[in-house]
Structure formats: C-alpha cells, structure tokens
Write a protein that holds these residues in place. Structure first.
Motif: not given
Length: 298
Positions: A101-111
């Motif tokens: 969940c953390l990795i997916l969330g941070l990928l969204g912020i990175l986007a």
C-alpha cells in the motif's frame, strides 16, 4: 475461538479492522488544501486532486496495517480481536500488504511530482510517512511516549494540507497554513479519543498515552477545550478577515462535537461504553473539514 469472536461475527471484526470511516482522515487534508488553493487561484486540477486522494488513502492504509503489526510485537493488542494480525495469524503477510500500500501510494505522489517537474510534494509526503513510522515503528515508538497526537497534528495538518495546496499551485500560502492548523487539531482529536477505552492495556504495555498520563476524568475535560478550539479558531480567523465568512459553515458540525463531549464526559471511565467515541470524533472531523473546504470554495 475467543468469547469476543463468538459475540461478534468475523464479518464485523473485519469491518472494524479495515475501519472504512477512518479513511476520511486521509481525504480531508487533501480536500481542504485543494479548496484553499481554488479560493486563492480559481484553478483546479482534477487529475492531481483524485490522484492525491487515492495515494493518501493507500498511505493511510499502510499506516493502519503497519501499526497492527508493530503493536502485535509489544503485546498491547492482545485483547484487540479486530487487529489484522490477530484475525489472520499471519503477521508477515500483513506486514508486506502494508508495504505494498505504501509503495502504491508513493507512486501516486511521484506521478504528481513528475507531472509538475517538481519534487517538493514527494518530499513533504515522505516526511509525513516518516512521522507515521515513528509513531509506532521500532526503535522510535513515539506513540508509547504520549507523542502520537503531536505527530498526528503535523502529519495530517501542516504537512498534508500544505502538500495538497502546493500540488495545485506550486506555491505556499499563509491561509493554507492556518487552515491546516484546524485540520491538524481535529485529526489529533480522533487519536486522543482512541485512548479512553484502552487505559489498562496501555499501562500493561508501558504505553504512556495522554489519557494514561492525565487520567480519564481530566482527559474528558481536556477534550472539551480541544474540541472547542476548532470552532474558536475558525471564528477568530473569519473576524480577522483571513478566512471567508462561508467557512463558518464548519460550525454546522457542532451537534457532533456536543455529542462527543457529552458522551466522553458521561462514560470516560467505562471502556465498553466509551470505546465508540473515536467514531463520533471521526464524524466531527469529517463534517468540520468538509464544510470548512466548502466555505473556501464558495
């Protein structure tokens, strides 16, 4: 099978473990920060807003899941039958689910950072995550020292609201900062209320939560001032001309605030009856923040 599991079906335990109402805690800072940005610039990027909301929900899921894992290591959750670790008996699986969940969330912020060609937002959110980890994660476990509300205030207030504002404008705002103080206080209110029913377990695990330190009676009195400050701050900022008068719509959440304070005053030392007060606090948080944001949009 424990007595608690006989009394409460597995489906209800799972709902309590997932905590759907609690995810408004992730959504409202983004909503308020974006609303202030719209009020000041009249611009709104829906893609960034929805991406940020999804990412925030995933990051909060990581925090909730990892907290269950870390609490299972201290024994504080031995009587918490809706802990994900206790429900599944698979601590490692739960741990890695949280990390996903953390990795997916941070990928969204990175986007978002990539679209803006600006790493500021990802930097601020990484700081939020660091505070979230220090709350329960080893070797820090600052929540056990009674510092959880302070961490919560900064992570869900100035940092999260500020990041949401920046994601829309790529600038900072004093109005956004002041609005974030209100969001931070009302978010910390939820965590403060979560301690009333678990004083014995906290003491047994060596956790010095604010309610352990203050006692439930004094804590219930502090709660009144804590809750009142949300509305007083909004009124003061409107009178000073910093907030638009429409933000007084947030006062429509007062019935929930009165209900919360009365409930805790009456049942502060009765764990079975006071245990639901955090969900009343969630209602205060949801309506106060939603209507604060509406006030800025109007």
């Amino acid at each position: 099978m424990t007595t608690q599991q006989i009394l409460y079906p597995k489906s209800k335990l799972w709902m309590a473990a997932i905590k759907p109402p609690m995810y408004s805690v992730a959504i409202m800072p983004i909503w308020v920060g974006t609303s202030v940005a719209f009020a000041e610039t009249k611009n709104f990027n829906a893609t960034i807003f929805t991406t940020f909301i999804a990412a925030a929900i995933l990051i909060l899921a990581w925090e909730n899941i990892s907290n269950d894992v870390f609490d299972s290591e201290t024994g504080i959750d031995k009587n918490k039958h809706h802990s994900l670790v206790n429900l599944t008996g698979k601590k490692l699986v739960v741990f890695w689910l949280g990390n996903l969940c953390l990795i997916l969330g941070l990928l969204g912020i990175l986007a978002i950072a990539t679209w803006q060609k600006d790493l500021t937002v990802i930097g601020v959110i990484l700081l939020c995550c660091a505070l979230g980890y220090m709350y329960q994660g080893p070797p820090f476990r600052l929540g056990y020292q009674g510092l959880g509300e302070i961490l919560c205030f900064f992570a869900f207030g100035p940092l999260a609201v500020g990041a949401a504002y920046y994601s829309q404008t790529q600038t900072w705002s004093m109005t956004s900062l002041l609005a974030s103080v209100i969001v931070g206080i009302v978010t910390s209110l939820i965590l403060f209320c979560s301690h009333f029913h678990q004083v014995d377990d906290d003491i047994a695990a060596g956790k010095r939560s604010p309610i352990v330190r203050l006692g439930t009676k004094t804590g219930s009195q502090v709660l009144i001032w804590f809750t009142a400050s949300i509305y007083l701050l909004t009124l003061i900022l409107v009178l000073w001309g910093i907030f638009p008068v429409w933000t007084l719509l947030s006062w429509l959440s007062l019935p929930y605030a009165f209900k919360l304070c009365r409930h805790v005053q009456q049942y502060h030392n009765q764990p079975d009856k006071v245990s639901n007060c955090k969900f009343i606090a969630v209602a205060v948080h949801f309506w106060a923040c939603l209507l604060l944001g509406v006030g800025f949009v109007l």
